[in-house]
Design a protein around this motif. Structure first.
Motif, PDB file in Angstrom:
ATOM      1  N   GLU A   1       0.834  -1.202   0.000  1.00  0.00           N
ATOM      2  CA  GLU A   1       0.000   0.000   0.000  1.00  0.00           C
ATOM      3  C   GLU A   1       0.871   1.255   0.000  1.00  0.00           C
ATOM      4  OE1 GLU A   1      -3.415   1.971  -0.392  1.00  0.00           O
ATOM      5  OE2 GLU A   1      -3.386  -0.203  -0.181  1.00  0.00           O
ATOM      6  N   LYS A   2       2.012   1.188   0.686  1.00  0.00           N
ATOM      7  CA  LYS A   2       2.905   2.344   0.791  1.00  0.00           C
ATOM      8  C   LYS A   2       3.593   2.680  -0.530  1.00  0.00           C
ATOM      9  CE  LYS A   2       3.972   1.319   5.588  1.00  0.00           C
ATOM     10  NZ  LYS A   2       5.023   0.868   6.506  1.00  0.00           N
ATOM     11  N   ILE A   3       3.775   1.670  -1.384  1.00  0.00           N
ATOM     12  CA  ILE A   3       4.515   1.937  -2.621  1.00  0.00           C
ATOM     13  C   ILE A   3       3.613   2.189  -3.818  1.00  0.00           C
ATOM     14  CG2 ILE A   3       6.558   0.685  -1.846  1.00  0.00           C
ATOM     15  CD1 ILE A   3       5.758  -1.624  -3.643  1.00  0.00           C
ATOM     16  N   CYS A   4       2.322   2.283  -3.593  1.00  0.00           N
ATOM     17  CA  CYS A   4       1.426   2.603  -4.711  1.00  0.00           C
ATOM     18  C   CYS A   4       1.743   3.999  -5.236  1.00  0.00           C
ATOM     19  CB  CYS A   4      -0.035   2.524  -4.267  1.00  0.00           C
ATOM     20  SG  CYS A   4      -0.623   0.840  -4.065  1.00  0.00           S
ATOM     21  N   GLY A   5       1.803   4.139  -6.542  1.00  0.00           N
ATOM     22  CA  GLY A   5       2.072   5.432  -7.152  1.00  0.00           C
ATOM     23  C   GLY A   5       2.927   5.287  -8.399  1.00  0.00           C
TER      24      GLY A   5
ATOM     25  N   VAL B   1       2.631   1.468  -9.718  1.00  0.00           N
ATOM     26  CA  VAL B   1       2.178   0.453  -8.766  1.00  0.00           C
ATOM     27  C   VAL B   1       0.803   0.879  -8.304  1.00  0.00           C
ATOM     28  CG1 VAL B   1       2.662  -0.729  -6.590  1.00  0.00           C
ATOM     29  CG2 VAL B   1       4.555   0.063  -8.029  1.00  0.00           C
ATOM     30  N   TYR B   2      -0.173  -0.024  -8.388  1.00  0.00           N
ATOM     31  CA  TYR B   2      -1.535   0.332  -7.997  1.00  0.00           C
ATOM     32  C   TYR B   2      -2.260  -0.882  -7.441  1.00  0.00           C
ATOM     33  CZ  TYR B   2      -2.694  -1.729 -12.536  1.00  0.00           C
ATOM     34  OH  TYR B   2      -2.819  -2.575 -13.605  1.00  0.00           O
ATOM     35  N   ARG B   3      -3.360  -0.588  -6.775  1.00  0.00           N
ATOM     36  CA  ARG B   3      -4.178  -1.635  -6.173  1.00  0.00           C
ATOM     37  C   ARG B   3      -5.441  -1.805  -7.008  1.00  0.00           C
ATOM     38  NH1 ARG B   3      -6.387  -1.758   0.037  1.00  0.00           N
ATOM     39  NH2 ARG B   3      -7.434  -3.754  -0.145  1.00  0.00           N
TER      40      ARG B   3
ATOM     41  N   LYS C   1      -0.759  -4.476  -8.443  1.00  0.00           N
ATOM     42  CA  LYS C   1      -0.192  -4.705  -9.766  1.00  0.00           C
ATOM     43  C   LYS C   1       0.890  -3.676 -10.072  1.00  0.00           C
ATOM     44  CE  LYS C   1      -4.261  -6.944 -11.643  1.00  0.00           C
ATOM     45  NZ  LYS C   1      -5.195  -7.021 -12.763  1.00  0.00           N
ATOM     46  N   VAL C   2       1.816  -4.087 -10.904  1.00  0.00           N
ATOM     47  CA  VAL C   2       2.902  -3.220 -11.355  1.00  0.00           C
ATOM     48  C   VAL C   2       2.855  -3.187 -12.875  1.00  0.00           C
ATOM     49  CG1 VAL C   2       5.392  -2.895 -11.440  1.00  0.00           C
ATOM     50  CG2 VAL C   2       4.337  -3.839  -9.387  1.00  0.00           C
TER      51      VAL C   2
ATOM     52  N   GLU D   1       3.358  -3.368 -19.754  1.00  0.00           N
ATOM     53  CA  GLU D   1       3.321  -4.759 -19.328  1.00  0.00           C
ATOM     54  C   GLU D   1       2.941  -4.770 -17.856  1.00  0.00           C
ATOM     55  OE1 GLU D   1       7.201  -6.322 -20.049  1.00  0.00           O
ATOM     56  OE2 GLU D   1       7.105  -5.923 -22.193  1.00  0.00           O
ATOM     57  N   THR D   2       1.918  -5.553 -17.494  1.00  0.00           N
ATOM     58  CA  THR D   2       1.420  -5.559 -16.125  1.00  0.00           C
ATOM     59  C   THR D   2       1.687  -6.901 -15.466  1.00  0.00           C
ATOM     60  OG1 THR D   2      -0.293  -3.976 -16.711  1.00  0.00           O
ATOM     61  CG2 THR D   2      -0.612  -5.193 -14.676  1.00  0.00           C
ATOM     62  N   TYR D   3       2.167  -6.847 -14.217  1.00  0.00           N
ATOM     63  CA  TYR D   3       2.480  -8.043 -13.430  1.00  0.00           C
ATOM     64  C   TYR D   3       1.900  -7.891 -12.028  1.00  0.00           C
ATOM     65  CZ  TYR D   3       5.957  -8.389 -17.121  1.00  0.00           C
ATOM     66  OH  TYR D   3       6.573  -8.423 -18.336  1.00  0.00           O
ATOM     67  N   LEU D   4       1.685  -9.032 -11.367  1.00  0.00           N
ATOM     68  CA  LEU D   4       1.210  -9.011  -9.987  1.00  0.00           C
ATOM     69  C   LEU D   4       2.372  -8.756  -9.046  1.00  0.00           C
ATOM     70  CD1 LEU D   4      -1.266 -12.020  -9.743  1.00  0.00           C
ATOM     71  CD2 LEU D   4      -1.801  -9.593  -9.636  1.00  0.00           C
ATOM     72  N   LEU D   5       2.159  -7.898  -8.053  1.00  0.00           N
ATOM     73  CA  LEU D   5       3.132  -7.670  -6.996  1.00  0.00           C
ATOM     74  C   LEU D   5       2.715  -8.571  -5.843  1.00  0.00           C
ATOM     75  CD1 LEU D   5       5.558  -6.105  -5.921  1.00  0.00           C
ATOM     76  CD2 LEU D   5       3.976  -4.352  -5.132  1.00  0.00           C
ATOM     77  N   GLN D   6       3.522  -9.569  -5.565  1.00  0.00           N
ATOM     78  CA  GLN D   6       3.162 -10.581  -4.582  1.00  0.00           C
ATOM     79  C   GLN D   6       4.016 -10.453  -3.337  1.00  0.00           C
ATOM     80  OE1 GLN D   6       3.167 -14.395  -6.530  1.00  0.00           O
ATOM     81  NE2 GLN D   6       2.370 -13.521  -8.403  1.00  0.00           N
ATOM     82  N   ARG D   7       3.464 -11.003  -2.241  1.00  0.00           N
ATOM     83  CA  ARG D   7       4.179 -10.945  -0.964  1.00  0.00           C
ATOM     84  C   ARG D   7       4.313 -12.357  -0.412  1.00  0.00           C
ATOM     85  NH1 ARG D   7       1.656  -7.969   4.115  1.00  0.00           N
ATOM     86  NH2 ARG D   7       0.303  -9.747   3.863  1.00  0.00           N
TER      87      ARG D   7
END
Length: 137
Positions: free
Chosen positions: A40-44, A57-59, A65-66, A81-87
């Motif tokens: 959430e902090k790195i969205c933007g 980076v967005y939710r 997603k990135v 190109e869009t990829y999932l940001l996973q944890r």
């Protein structure tokens, strides 16, 4: 077993239960803030410090997603190109683009690091009126 309560006793019991429920909700909210998802902090919008493609980076719902904005082909057409940001369970962030890209975020300096692409700096997307005020100061 049959428990008989008067109207006053039932009201007191309900009031106590409502009070406990509100305390539990406040406790859950406090714990959620402490365990806030780093994604959430790195969205933007982010810009590479080394000339690599810009990223967003967005939710989207519960997913993060990135989107990388790359120029491809002879005409250098912009192709996102869009990829999932996973944890992972231990909190490490990564993307799977066919190979693993680790993502790290330094909150103090507001710098995001992608393992093979280097550092990214957050792009300020203020209005032009606010930007003009900043330049004047």
């Amino acid at each position: 077993m049959n428990i008989k309560l008067t109207k006053t006793e039932r009201l007191l019991l309900c009031g106590g239960l409502i009070g406990m429920a509100s305390l539990m909700l406040q406790a859950c909210e406090t714990v959620m803030k402490e365990n806030e998802d780093e994604r959430e902090k790195i969205c933007g919008n982010w810009e590479s410090a080394e000339g690599k493609p810009d990223i967003l980076v967005y939710r989207e719902g519960t997913l993060y997603k990135v989107t990388l904005f790359r120029r491809k082909g002879v005409r250098r057409v912009l192709r996102p190109e869009t990829y999932l940001l996973q944890r992972e369970e231990n909190g490490n962030l990564y993307m799977n683009t066919g190979f693993r890209i680790d993502v790290a975020y330094n909150e103090e300096t507001d710098v995001m690091t992608l393992s093979p692409n280097g550092d990214y700096i957050r792009v300020d997307t203020d209005d032009t009126s606010d930007g003009e005020k900043k330049e004047e100061q």
